[in-house]
Design a protein around this motif. Structure first.
Motif, PDB file in Angstrom:
ATOM      1  N   SER A  25       0.822  -1.204   0.000  1.00  0.00           N
ATOM      2  CA  SER A  25       0.000   0.000   0.000  1.00  0.00           C
ATOM      3  C   SER A  25       0.857   1.255   0.000  1.00  0.00           C
ATOM      4  O   SER A  25       0.418   2.305   0.397  1.00  0.00           O
ATOM      5  N   LYS A  26       2.100   1.114  -0.437  1.00  0.00           N
ATOM      6  CA  LYS A  26       3.027   2.240  -0.509  1.00  0.00           C
ATOM      7  C   LYS A  26       2.522   3.249  -1.533  1.00  0.00           C
ATOM      8  O   LYS A  26       2.257   2.920  -2.675  1.00  0.00           O
ATOM      9  N   LYS A  27       2.394   4.512  -1.109  1.00  0.00           N
ATOM     10  CA  LYS A  27       1.923   5.557  -2.013  1.00  0.00           C
ATOM     11  C   LYS A  27       3.044   5.933  -2.976  1.00  0.00           C
ATOM     12  O   LYS A  27       4.179   6.123  -2.573  1.00  0.00           O
ATOM     13  N   LEU A  28       2.712   6.004  -4.245  1.00  0.00           N
ATOM     14  CA  LEU A  28       3.697   6.365  -5.261  1.00  0.00           C
ATOM     15  C   LEU A  28       3.967   7.862  -5.206  1.00  0.00           C
ATOM     16  O   LEU A  28       3.048   8.664  -5.110  1.00  0.00           O
ATOM     17  N   PRO A  29       5.228   8.279  -5.280  1.00  0.00           N
ATOM     18  CA  PRO A  29       5.583   9.705  -5.191  1.00  0.00           C
ATOM     19  C   PRO A  29       5.310  10.435  -6.507  1.00  0.00           C
ATOM     20  O   PRO A  29       6.223  10.786  -7.230  1.00  0.00           O
TER      21      PRO A  29
ATOM     22  N   SER B 100       4.268  -8.105 -11.442  1.00  0.00           N
ATOM     23  CA  SER B 100       3.930  -9.127 -10.445  1.00  0.00           C
ATOM     24  C   SER B 100       2.434  -9.433 -10.449  1.00  0.00           C
ATOM     25  O   SER B 100       2.029 -10.505 -10.016  1.00  0.00           O
ATOM     26  N   GLY B 101       1.639  -8.476 -10.902  1.00  0.00           N
ATOM     27  CA  GLY B 101       0.193  -8.677 -10.943  1.00  0.00           C
ATOM     28  C   GLY B 101      -0.459  -8.547  -9.577  1.00  0.00           C
ATOM     29  O   GLY B 101      -1.634  -8.871  -9.420  1.00  0.00           O
ATOM     30  N   GLN B 102       0.273  -8.067  -8.597  1.00  0.00           N
ATOM     31  CA  GLN B 102      -0.240  -7.973  -7.229  1.00  0.00           C
ATOM     32  C   GLN B 102      -0.806  -6.599  -6.883  1.00  0.00           C
ATOM     33  O   GLN B 102      -1.373  -6.434  -5.813  1.00  0.00           O
ATOM     34  N   LEU B 103      -0.640  -5.624  -7.781  1.00  0.00           N
ATOM     35  CA  LEU B 103      -1.145  -4.281  -7.503  1.00  0.00           C
ATOM     36  C   LEU B 103      -2.643  -4.201  -7.791  1.00  0.00           C
ATOM     37  O   LEU B 103      -3.121  -4.725  -8.804  1.00  0.00           O
ATOM     38  N   PRO B 104      -3.399  -3.538  -6.908  1.00  0.00           N
ATOM     39  CA  PRO B 104      -4.808  -3.289  -7.206  1.00  0.00           C
ATOM     40  C   PRO B 104      -4.926  -2.375  -8.437  1.00  0.00           C
ATOM     41  O   PRO B 104      -3.955  -1.711  -8.815  1.00  0.00           O
ATOM     42  N   LEU B 105      -6.075  -2.332  -9.030  1.00  0.00           N
ATOM     43  CA  LEU B 105      -6.291  -1.571 -10.266  1.00  0.00           C
ATOM     44  C   LEU B 105      -5.875  -0.110 -10.130  1.00  0.00           C
ATOM     45  O   LEU B 105      -5.149   0.406 -10.975  1.00  0.00           O
ATOM     46  N   GLU B 106      -6.321   0.567  -9.068  1.00  0.00           N
ATOM     47  CA  GLU B 106      -5.976   1.984  -8.896  1.00  0.00           C
ATOM     48  C   GLU B 106      -4.478   2.182  -8.753  1.00  0.00           C
ATOM     49  O   GLU B 106      -3.911   3.123  -9.296  1.00  0.00           O
ATOM     50  N   ALA B 107      -3.823   1.298  -8.027  1.00  0.00           N
ATOM     51  CA  ALA B 107      -2.372   1.398  -7.858  1.00  0.00           C
ATOM     52  C   ALA B 107      -1.665   1.148  -9.181  1.00  0.00           C
ATOM     53  O   ALA B 107      -0.637   1.768  -9.464  1.00  0.00           O
ATOM     54  N   SER B 108      -2.195   0.261  -9.999  1.00  0.00           N
ATOM     55  CA  SER B 108      -1.604  -0.002 -11.310  1.00  0.00           C
ATOM     56  C   SER B 108      -1.687   1.231 -12.204  1.00  0.00           C
ATOM     57  O   SER B 108      -0.730   1.559 -12.904  1.00  0.00           O
ATOM     58  N   VAL B 109      -2.810   1.899 -12.160  1.00  0.00           N
ATOM     59  CA  VAL B 109      -2.980   3.118 -12.953  1.00  0.00           C
ATOM     60  C   VAL B 109      -2.019   4.198 -12.453  1.00  0.00           C
ATOM     61  O   VAL B 109      -1.369   4.877 -13.253  1.00  0.00           O
ATOM     62  N   SER B 110      -1.884   4.329 -11.138  1.00  0.00           N
ATOM     63  CA  SER B 110      -0.954   5.307 -10.570  1.00  0.00           C
ATOM     64  C   SER B 110       0.486   4.966 -10.943  1.00  0.00           C
ATOM     65  O   SER B 110       1.285   5.852 -11.257  1.00  0.00           O
ATOM     66  N   ALA B 111       0.818   3.684 -10.899  1.00  0.00           N
ATOM     67  CA  ALA B 111       2.168   3.244 -11.255  1.00  0.00           C
ATOM     68  C   ALA B 111       2.447   3.543 -12.723  1.00  0.00           C
ATOM     69  O   ALA B 111       3.541   3.997 -13.079  1.00  0.00           O
ATOM     70  N   TYR B 112       1.468   3.301 -13.577  1.00  0.00           N
ATOM     71  CA  TYR B 112       1.624   3.585 -15.002  1.00  0.00           C
ATOM     72  C   TYR B 112       1.839   5.084 -15.228  1.00  0.00           C
ATOM     73  O   TYR B 112       2.716   5.485 -15.992  1.00  0.00           O
TER      74      TYR B 112
ATOM     75  N   SER C  76       5.202   6.896 -16.683  1.00  0.00           N
ATOM     76  CA  SER C  76       5.203   7.820 -17.827  1.00  0.00           C
ATOM     77  C   SER C  76       5.966   9.099 -17.493  1.00  0.00           C
ATOM     78  O   SER C  76       6.727   9.608 -18.320  1.00  0.00           O
ATOM     79  N   GLU C  77       5.771   9.600 -16.274  1.00  0.00           N
ATOM     80  CA  GLU C  77       6.491  10.804 -15.845  1.00  0.00           C
ATOM     81  C   GLU C  77       7.997  10.541 -15.795  1.00  0.00           C
ATOM     82  O   GLU C  77       8.798  11.381 -16.215  1.00  0.00           O
ATOM     83  N   LEU C  78       8.371   9.371 -15.286  1.00  0.00           N
ATOM     84  CA  LEU C  78       9.788   9.026 -15.177  1.00  0.00           C
ATOM     85  C   LEU C  78      10.428   8.869 -16.551  1.00  0.00           C
ATOM     86  O   LEU C  78      11.561   9.297 -16.766  1.00  0.00           O
ATOM     87  N   ILE C  79       9.705   8.275 -17.482  1.00  0.00           N
ATOM     88  CA  ILE C  79      10.220   8.116 -18.846  1.00  0.00           C
ATOM     89  C   ILE C  79      10.444   9.481 -19.487  1.00  0.00           C
ATOM     90  O   ILE C  79      11.478   9.713 -20.118  1.00  0.00           O
ATOM     91  N   LYS C  80       9.515  10.400 -19.303  1.00  0.00           N
ATOM     92  CA  LYS C  80       9.680  11.754 -19.846  1.00  0.00           C
ATOM     93  C   LYS C  80      10.888  12.441 -19.219  1.00  0.00           C
ATOM     94  O   LYS C  80      11.657  13.114 -19.910  1.00  0.00           O
ATOM     95  N   TYR C  81      11.052  12.284 -17.916  1.00  0.00           N
ATOM     96  CA  TYR C  81      12.200  12.873 -17.221  1.00  0.00           C
ATOM     97  C   TYR C  81      13.508  12.312 -17.782  1.00  0.00           C
ATOM     98  O   TYR C  81      14.431  13.066 -18.088  1.00  0.00           O
ATOM     99  N   CYS C  82      13.584  10.987 -17.900  1.00  0.00           N
ATOM    100  CA  CYS C  82      14.808  10.344 -18.400  1.00  0.00           C
ATOM    101  C   CYS C  82      15.108  10.767 -19.835  1.00  0.00           C
ATOM    102  O   CYS C  82      16.257  11.040 -20.175  1.00  0.00           O
ATOM    103  N   ALA C  83      14.077  10.838 -20.667  1.00  0.00           N
ATOM    104  CA  ALA C  83      14.277  11.256 -22.051  1.00  0.00           C
ATOM    105  C   ALA C  83      14.808  12.690 -22.108  1.00  0.00           C
ATOM    106  O   ALA C  83      15.709  12.994 -22.895  1.00  0.00           O
TER     107      ALA C  83
END
Length: 87
Positions: free
Chosen positions: A2-6, A30-42, A46-53
């Motif tokens: 249940s760790k909140k994504l930064p 892993s498939g262990q994230l609930p749907l809302e957490a998966s959307v937040s992770a995605y 996306s933000e991290l990919i933009k930063y790295c690019a």
């Protein structure tokens, strides 16, 4: 997990962003994230990919400036001739 994504937190460095991105991918795969957490992770991914690019683009521009726009392919024939002379 249940760790909140930064979300919207700028990473300290390119390496930190890549490490966080790798962690997110592992969690999502892993498939262990609930749907809302998966959307937040995605979204965070996306933000991290933009930063790295953007960081890679910045470094590429710095290299071009340092080389005064004279980037050229590595010549292996010249390198081989130098190596043979030192054998």
């Amino acid at each position: 997990m249940s760790k909140k994504l930064p979300s919207n937190v700028t990473p300290a460095s390119f390496e930190n962003a890549m490490a966080e991105l790798a962690e997110l991918v592992t969690q999502m795969e892993s498939g262990q994230l609930p749907l809302e957490a998966s959307v937040s992770a995605y979204q965070r991914g996306s933000e991290l990919i933009k930063y790295c690019a953007a960081q890679l683009e910045k470094v590429e521009q710095q290299v071009k400036i340092l080389d005064a726009g004279m980037l050229k392919p590595f010549d292996t024939k010249e390198s081989d001739a130098v190596d043979e002379g030192h054998a």
